[in-house]
Design a protein around this motif. Structure first.
Motif, PDB file in Angstrom:
ATOM      1  N   LEU A 165       0.838  -1.202   0.000  1.00  0.00           N
ATOM      2  CA  LEU A 165       0.000   0.000   0.000  1.00  0.00           C
ATOM      3  C   LEU A 165       0.872   1.250   0.000  1.00  0.00           C
ATOM      4  O   LEU A 165       0.548   2.247  -0.664  1.00  0.00           O
ATOM      5  N   PHE A 166       1.955   1.214   0.744  1.00  0.00           N
ATOM      6  CA  PHE A 166       2.897   2.333   0.793  1.00  0.00           C
ATOM      7  C   PHE A 166       3.456   2.596  -0.607  1.00  0.00           C
ATOM      8  O   PHE A 166       3.466   3.739  -1.083  1.00  0.00           O
ATOM      9  N   ALA A 167       3.911   1.540  -1.284  1.00  0.00           N
ATOM     10  CA  ALA A 167       4.505   1.679  -2.616  1.00  0.00           C
ATOM     11  C   ALA A 167       3.463   2.129  -3.645  1.00  0.00           C
ATOM     12  O   ALA A 167       3.794   2.843  -4.606  1.00  0.00           O
ATOM     13  N   LYS A 168       2.211   1.726  -3.432  1.00  0.00           N
ATOM     14  CA  LYS A 168       1.142   2.092  -4.360  1.00  0.00           C
ATOM     15  C   LYS A 168       0.911   3.595  -4.385  1.00  0.00           C
ATOM     16  O   LYS A 168       0.413   4.151  -5.377  1.00  0.00           O
ATOM     17  N   LEU A 345       1.652   8.740   3.871  1.00  0.00           N
ATOM     18  CA  LEU A 345       2.865   7.907   3.826  1.00  0.00           C
ATOM     19  C   LEU A 345       3.407   7.665   5.227  1.00  0.00           C
ATOM     20  O   LEU A 345       3.878   6.566   5.538  1.00  0.00           O
ATOM     21  N   GLN A 346       3.308   8.673   6.073  1.00  0.00           N
ATOM     22  CA  GLN A 346       3.774   8.535   7.451  1.00  0.00           C
ATOM     23  C   GLN A 346       2.968   7.470   8.186  1.00  0.00           C
ATOM     24  O   GLN A 346       3.524   6.628   8.907  1.00  0.00           O
ATOM     25  N   LEU A 347       1.652   7.475   7.988  1.00  0.00           N
ATOM     26  CA  LEU A 347       0.774   6.500   8.628  1.00  0.00           C
ATOM     27  C   LEU A 347       1.078   5.083   8.127  1.00  0.00           C
ATOM     28  O   LEU A 347       1.178   4.135   8.917  1.00  0.00           O
ATOM     29  N   LEU A 348       1.227   4.943   6.809  1.00  0.00           N
ATOM     30  CA  LEU A 348       1.524   3.632   6.236  1.00  0.00           C
ATOM     31  C   LEU A 348       2.911   3.145   6.659  1.00  0.00           C
ATOM     32  O   LEU A 348       3.131   1.956   6.861  1.00  0.00           O
TER      33      LEU A 348
END
Length: 355
Positions: A165-168, A345-348
């Motif tokens: 999910l982060f990379a997405k 992004l910080q949350l992921l």
């Protein structure tokens, strides 16, 4: 007519016969009589000469090969002058006439050339052989590697989902579909496979303090995939096996060799050129996404510091040198970019770390 004493070997008996050899310069023939009163007449054009420091050996015929050995230095010199003057010395014969010392020197030169070719030419040819391989074969190798290597460790499904999910959320300029996997292990390692699979160990994730470091790591690994670096290095490492297939344009032969050496993918050490290219393109990916590129230097400096006690796995395949860090710092100073804090992004990132 030049004359000299010599020893004749008839090719049947190992015993030599002392003879007197005459050289007729008008007819270009050697004439001598053996101990059985048999007269021999050898045309100069039919004779092969083998010269050592003080002996000239004539060879004549094929079955059997007969030979004469002459030690008369004046006769040897006169024959050499005649042959040179009348064009009776071809390239092969010139090489034979050089003598044993010259032959040894020539052999050393040839062996040196072969050694240099093995070190420099063959790896280059091996690397270029990747262009014979269709991109679809990258997928085959990557899938096969995963199926054959259960030793990678246990995958963390939650962190793997979070990392994907982060990379997405990122623009990665990827040329292949990417698949990220997080492996539970203290090993500080991350590597990319030819099919677009990127494996990241929790050891390196746990060491990170900000999501900008993870973006830098992903950008670097994706650049290796985009440029087929692992395939090129695999071909380079196997260049000795691939040389003939590449020279013949045999793509099937190249792919067969690569398939038999699939297990070396994880231990590949990229060249400085490839690492620098991945750093530069990784930097572009980081700034494209509005992320602070200092995360790359932060991660690299931490990894380099770890090198003081023991070499982390990541460094064994991605050696972080002071020059690489300086190159990134130079890009930061000379390139125009903007970055912002990305709460998503910080949350992921926190989920990837398991928090």
């Amino acid at each position: 007519m030049e004359k000299a004493k010599g020893f004749f070997y008839d090719g049947v008996s190992s015993v030599s016969q002392e003879v007197t050899v005459a050289f007729d310069t008008e007819k270009s023939i050697f004439i001598f009589e053996n101990t059985h009163n048999v007269i021999y007449s050898w045309k100069l054009a039919d004779v092969t000469f083998i010269r050592t420091d003080a002996v000239l050996q004539f060879q004549h015929g094929k079955d059997p090969i007969q030979s004469l050995k002459i030690e008369d230095s004046k006769f040897i010199a006169d024959v050499a002058v005649f042959r040179k003057k009348n064009g009776h010395i071809g390239l092969y014969q010139k090489l034979l006439d050089l003598g044993i010392k010259a032959h040894i020197s020539l052999a050393i030169i040839i062996l040196g050339f072969i050694g240099l070719s093995y070190v420099y030419v063959m790896p280059w040819v091996g690397e270029k052989s990747v262009f014979l391989i269709p991109d679809s074969y990258d997928d085959v190798l990557g899938n096969t590697f995963f199926q054959q290597n259960t030793f990678l460790g246990k995958m963390d499904p939650d962190k793997t989902k979070a990392l994907n999910l982060f990379a997405k959320e990122l623009k990665l300029n990827n040329t292949k579909k990417l698949k990220f996997s997080v492996i539970n292990s203290d090993i500080m390692n991350a590597f990319a496979l030819p099919d677009g699979s990127i494996v990241v160990y929790t050891g390196i994730i746990d060491s990170m303090e900000g999501y900008d470091e993870l973006v830098g790591l992903i950008g670097h690994e994706v650049s290796h995939v985009n440029n087929r670096h692992s395939m090129k290095m695999l071909c380079r490492n196997l260049s000795g096996y691939l040389f003939v297939s590449t020279a013949l344009g045999d793509a099937n032969g190249v792919m067969a060799v690569l398939g038999n050496n699939i297990n070396t993918l994880q231990s590949l050490t990229f060249s400085r050129e490839f690492e620098r290219q991945a750093d530069v393109e990784g930097f572009k990916i980081v700034t494209l996404n509005g992320v602070n590129p200092k995360g790359m230097t932060t991660l690299f400096k931490r990894l380099q510091k770890e090198n003081n006690s023991a070499i982390p796995e990541f460094l064994s395949s991605h050696p972080v040198t002071a020059d690489r860090i300086k190159d990134i710092e130079k890009l930061i100073k000379t390139k125009n970019f903007q970055y912002r804090k990305d709460e998503k992004l910080q949350l992921l990132f926190q989920k990837v770390k398991g928090k």
